[in-house]
Motif scaffolding. Structure first.
Motif, mmCIF file in Angstrom:
data_model
loop_
_atom_site.group_PDB
_atom_site.id
_atom_site.type_symbol
_atom_site.label_atom_id
_atom_site.label_comp_id
_atom_site.label_asym_id
_atom_site.label_seq_id
_atom_site.Cartn_x
_atom_site.Cartn_y
_atom_site.Cartn_z
ATOM 1 N N LEU A 35 -7.482 1.099 -22.261
ATOM 2 C CA LEU A 35 -6.188 1.089 -21.595
ATOM 3 C C LEU A 35 -5.709 -0.354 -21.471
ATOM 4 O O LEU A 35 -6.517 -1.274 -21.329
ATOM 5 C CB LEU A 35 -6.286 1.721 -20.204
ATOM 6 C CG LEU A 35 -6.650 3.202 -20.128
ATOM 7 C CD1 LEU A 35 -6.785 3.634 -18.678
ATOM 8 C CD2 LEU A 35 -5.613 4.059 -20.834
ATOM 9 N N HIS A 36 -4.398 -0.544 -21.480
ATOM 10 C CA HIS A 36 -3.830 -1.887 -21.430
ATOM 11 C C HIS A 36 -4.233 -2.665 -20.173
ATOM 12 O O HIS A 36 -4.673 -3.825 -20.283
ATOM 13 C CB HIS A 36 -2.296 -1.806 -21.550
ATOM 14 C CG HIS A 36 -1.628 -3.130 -21.445
ATOM 15 N ND1 HIS A 36 -0.906 -3.515 -20.333
ATOM 16 C CD2 HIS A 36 -1.583 -4.180 -22.304
ATOM 17 C CE1 HIS A 36 -0.436 -4.738 -20.506
ATOM 18 N NE2 HIS A 36 -0.822 -5.168 -21.690
ATOM 19 N N LEU A 86 6.280 0.646 -26.961
ATOM 20 C CA LEU A 86 4.892 0.203 -26.801
ATOM 21 C C LEU A 86 4.353 -0.559 -28.001
ATOM 22 O O LEU A 86 3.201 -1.004 -27.995
ATOM 23 C CB LEU A 86 4.000 1.409 -26.503
ATOM 24 C CG LEU A 86 4.305 2.077 -25.154
ATOM 25 C CD1 LEU A 86 3.563 3.400 -25.026
ATOM 26 C CD2 LEU A 86 3.931 1.159 -24.009
ATOM 27 N N HIS A 92 -1.237 5.238 -24.626
ATOM 28 C CA HIS A 92 -0.026 4.934 -23.871
ATOM 29 C C HIS A 92 1.212 5.556 -24.513
ATOM 30 O O HIS A 92 2.135 5.995 -23.802
ATOM 31 C CB HIS A 92 0.138 3.427 -23.734
ATOM 32 C CG HIS A 92 -0.858 2.783 -22.818
ATOM 33 N ND1 HIS A 92 -0.953 3.111 -21.481
ATOM 34 C CD2 HIS A 92 -1.810 1.844 -23.032
ATOM 35 C CE1 HIS A 92 -1.914 2.396 -20.915
ATOM 36 N NE2 HIS A 92 -2.452 1.624 -21.836
ATOM 37 N N SER A 103 1.211 9.280 -23.758
ATOM 38 C CA SER A 103 1.496 9.449 -22.337
ATOM 39 C C SER A 103 2.992 9.308 -22.074
ATOM 40 O O SER A 103 3.591 10.121 -21.346
ATOM 41 C CB SER A 103 0.709 8.407 -21.537
ATOM 42 O OG SER A 103 0.985 8.536 -20.161
ATOM 43 N N SER A 139 -1.729 3.558 -11.555
ATOM 44 C CA SER A 139 -0.922 2.329 -11.553
ATOM 45 C C SER A 139 -1.086 1.564 -10.244
ATOM 46 O O SER A 139 -1.211 0.331 -10.238
ATOM 47 C CB SER A 139 0.558 2.668 -11.768
ATOM 48 O OG SER A 139 0.746 3.340 -12.996
#
Length: 280
Positions: A147-148, A123, A72, A75, A226
């Protein structure tokens, strides 16, 4: 794809480093973009290769948190770099006489540091927000990396805080970056339309093509990921997997190919770099 991403971006980094004609703001930003692409590829590489090549399907929880944070962060770093590159194009086209005085080496270094610091500071809470949650539903991830949104769904406690913070990060960083990039191109188009010569208009716009393609390659899959994670709960699992893989793997592959194809200075530098290697 890993070979193209790592090899292509490494060649661009080396070409910019050794070629004096590329020691300009546009190519410094391109170097930052290549660095973030290499870092993103390296962040996903260990678990992807372990999963598909060694059939090793386990990952330590803390290692998963670290990988999630790095993916993240890099990104978000790429998003910030794309914004900085749009500012570079705006100054180059709308205020060319001040280009060298506005984008000095100090300004570029400062912008790079701000982009990196924003990514890590924003983050930093994510791993701690995940670590506080009890994992008791399942320990199976949807992807070959962490991934979160994926880890958040494994919790059997209230994840409202995680969801709100994730949405806040998405809107305040990625959303604002995309909005600023859009506004910069509105100003660029307005400036280009004021140029009398049709040939000069095309020449000015052509300098933006590679950046526009890089923006589309990054933001379109990200918006898709998303949207599916938040609103596509009933979507087939493979949709989640395919979109996430496109989001993480395609931009690092396309960016060096796009900039090599659309920027003759990069092509010349790569050719001279390869010739120097073979001659030595």
């Amino acid at each position: 794809m890993y070979a193209v991403a790592l090899g292509g971006n490494a060649v661009i980094l080396q070409a910019v480093r050794v070629e004096p004609s590329l020691h300009e703001p546009m190519y410094y930003f391109l170097s930052l973009l290549s660095f973030s692409d290499v870092a993103m590829s390296m962040a996903t590489l260990p678990t992807v290769l372990r999963t598909f090549c060694l059939n090793a399907r386990n990952i330590d929880f803390h290692a998963c948190l670290i990988q999630m944070f790095l993916i993240h962060s890099f990104s978000m770093m790429e998003s910030g770099i794309l914004l900085a590159m749009s500012f570079d194009r705006y100054v180059a086209i709308c205020d060319p006489l001040r280009y060298a005085t506005v984008l000095t080496n100090e300004v570029i270094a400062g912008m790079g540091l701000v982009v990196i610091a924003r990514s890590f500071v924003t983050l930093f809470p994510l791993p701690f927000l995940i670590k506080r949650l009890p994992i008791c539903r399942s320990n199976v991830l949807s992807h070959s990396y962490c991934l979160h949104p994926d880890m958040m769904k494994l919790a059997c406690a209230d994840i409202t805080i995680n969801s709100i913070y994730g949405l806040f990060v998405l809107i305040s960083t990625f959303g604002m970056d995309l909005l600023c990039i859009f506004l910069s191109y509105v100003l660029i188009l307005r400036s280009v339309m004021a140029i009398a010569s049709h040939e000069e208009r095309l020449k000015a716009l052509n300098t933006c093509v590679a950046h526009i393609l890089a923006v589309l390659a990054f933001y379109v899959p990200m918006i898709g990921v998303s949207t599916v994670h938040r609103f596509g709960k009933n979507a087939p699992r493979y949709i989640h997997v395919v979109l996430s893989n496109v989001y993480l793997f395609v931009p690092p592959v396309l960016n060096p190919l796009t900039y090599s194809a659309k920027t003759k200075e990069i092509r010349r530098a790569i050719v001279s770099f390869e010739l120097s290697i073979f001659s030595s």
